[in-house]
Design a protein around this motif. Sequence first.
Motif, PDB file in Angstrom:
ATOM      1  N   GLU A  86    -103.701   5.582  21.348  1.00 24.26           N
ATOM      2  CA  GLU A  86    -104.083   6.984  21.446  1.00 24.26           C
ATOM      3  C   GLU A  86    -105.447   7.259  20.835  1.00 24.26           C
ATOM      4  OE1 GLU A  86    -100.665   7.778  19.397  1.00 24.26           O
ATOM      5  OE2 GLU A  86     -99.473   7.346  21.170  1.00 24.26           O
ATOM      6  N   GLN A  87    -105.838   6.475  19.849  1.00 23.22           N
ATOM      7  CA  GLN A  87    -107.104   6.728  19.160  1.00 23.22           C
ATOM      8  C   GLN A  87    -108.103   5.584  19.310  1.00 23.22           C
ATOM      9  OE1 GLN A  87    -105.902   7.550  15.134  1.00 23.22           O
ATOM     10  NE2 GLN A  87    -105.553   9.719  15.594  1.00 23.22           N
ATOM     11  N   GLU A  88    -107.901   4.734  20.285  1.00 26.41           N
ATOM     12  CA  GLU A  88    -108.754   3.546  20.390  1.00 26.41           C
ATOM     13  C   GLU A  88    -110.213   3.883  20.700  1.00 26.41           C
ATOM     14  OE1 GLU A  88    -107.469   2.324  24.934  1.00 26.41           O
ATOM     15  OE2 GLU A  88    -106.636   1.222  23.252  1.00 26.41           O
ATOM     16  N   ALA A  89    -110.478   4.902  21.514  1.00 28.20           N
ATOM     17  CA  ALA A  89    -111.873   5.268  21.804  1.00 28.20           C
ATOM     18  C   ALA A  89    -112.567   5.760  20.537  1.00 28.20           C
ATOM     19  CB  ALA A  89    -111.924   6.327  22.895  1.00 28.20           C
ATOM     20  N   GLU A  90    -111.861   6.561  19.765  1.00 26.38           N
ATOM     21  CA  GLU A  90    -112.408   7.044  18.486  1.00 26.38           C
ATOM     22  C   GLU A  90    -112.621   5.884  17.524  1.00 26.38           C
ATOM     23  OE1 GLU A  90    -110.796   9.616  14.702  1.00 26.38           O
ATOM     24  OE2 GLU A  90    -110.164  10.267  16.699  1.00 26.38           O
ATOM     25  N   GLU A  91    -111.688   4.947  17.505  1.00 26.91           N
ATOM     26  CA  GLU A  91    -111.818   3.784  16.625  1.00 26.91           C
ATOM     27  C   GLU A  91    -113.006   2.908  17.039  1.00 26.91           C
ATOM     28  OE1 GLU A  91    -107.893   2.075  16.695  1.00 26.91           O
ATOM     29  OE2 GLU A  91    -107.179   3.455  15.151  1.00 26.91           O
ATOM     30  N   MET A  92    -113.265   2.801  18.334  1.00 28.42           N
ATOM     31  CA  MET A  92    -114.433   2.055  18.805  1.00 28.42           C
ATOM     32  C   MET A  92    -115.716   2.718  18.311  1.00 28.42           C
ATOM     33  SD  MET A  92    -115.628  -0.508  20.351  1.00 28.42           S
ATOM     34  CE  MET A  92    -116.460  -1.284  21.676  1.00 28.42           C
ATOM     35  N   ASN A  93    -115.774   4.038  18.383  1.00 30.50           N
ATOM     36  CA  ASN A  93    -116.957   4.757  17.922  1.00 30.50           C
ATOM     37  C   ASN A  93    -117.150   4.638  16.408  1.00 30.50           C
ATOM     38  OD1 ASN A  93    -117.704   5.597  20.481  1.00 30.50           O
ATOM     39  ND2 ASN A  93    -116.474   7.452  20.369  1.00 30.50           N
ATOM     40  N   LYS A  94    -116.051   4.594  15.659  1.00 28.07           N
ATOM     41  CA  LYS A  94    -116.148   4.441  14.203  1.00 28.07           C
ATOM     42  C   LYS A  94    -116.491   3.013  13.789  1.00 28.07           C
ATOM     43  CE  LYS A  94    -112.281   5.688  12.441  1.00 28.07           C
ATOM     44  NZ  LYS A  94    -111.070   6.159  11.778  1.00 28.07           N
ATOM     45  N   ALA A  95    -116.149   2.054  14.624  1.00 32.46           N
ATOM     46  CA  ALA A  95    -116.302   0.653  14.253  1.00 32.46           C
ATOM     47  C   ALA A  95    -117.758   0.210  14.166  1.00 32.46           C
ATOM     48  CB  ALA A  95    -115.544  -0.246  15.233  1.00 32.46           C
ATOM     49  N   PHE A  96    -118.606   0.772  15.029  1.00 29.48           N
ATOM     50  CA  PHE A  96    -119.995   0.335  15.092  1.00 29.48           C
ATOM     51  C   PHE A  96    -120.910   1.550  15.056  1.00 29.48           C
ATOM     52  CE2 PHE A  96    -117.480  -2.831  17.411  1.00 29.48           C
ATOM     53  CZ  PHE A  96    -117.775  -3.954  16.653  1.00 29.48           C
ATOM     54  N   PRO A  97    -122.081   1.413  14.416  1.00 26.07           N
ATOM     55  CA  PRO A  97    -123.012   2.544  14.345  1.00 26.07           C
ATOM     56  C   PRO A  97    -123.516   2.953  15.732  1.00 26.07           C
ATOM     57  CG  PRO A  97    -123.848   0.647  13.098  1.00 26.07           C
ATOM     58  CD  PRO A  97    -122.561   0.238  13.712  1.00 26.07           C
TER      59      PRO A  97
END
Length: 184
Positions: A112-123
């Motif tokens: 459910e939050q994978e897109a947000e987690e991708m954005n948080k993972a890398f600058p």
Amino acid sequence: MLVRIKSLPLQRITMPLINGYFKPLMPVENENSYHILFKTWNLIGEKLTNKVDYISLKECPRPDIRTYDRIILGTAIYAGSPNRKVTQFCQNNQPLLEQKVIGLFICCMNEEQEAEEMNKAFPEFLQRLSIPKAILGGEFQFDKMNFIERFLTKKIAKVNSSVSKLRYDAINEFTSQIKDNHLW
């Protein structure tokens, strides 16, 4: 994690990854917490044709990336957070990374939050630079977890046994994008 492709005779191609031409700095079979990340790196490395160097930021916190032309960065997401070493590496090496061809991926279980987690993972600067980006799924391996990890996984993820949601099709697509764009 970084990968370096061994230099070829007429064309210099370098890319950081895992377990290829050189002995990995951190053996997969001895690393319980990051097993899914290493498993994913190995699956990616098997699909790419050139020899690669695998660099663990845990074992080599300040790798010299000046000789790399192409870099794949990957991190696992634990309890909604990327690996701090990867985040620090990206921040500390921004000027050098901006000159490279970049591929990014994450391993995570929270669909459910994978897109947000991708954005948080890398600058943001890496998000703009990267040609292939991928969310490759993940897994919980209870037999490799200690008591506290099992307890937290049961409470947070509401999972009581080992489960794998590794996306082999996404791994194939990610490596195809690398090959199709002549990144490898």
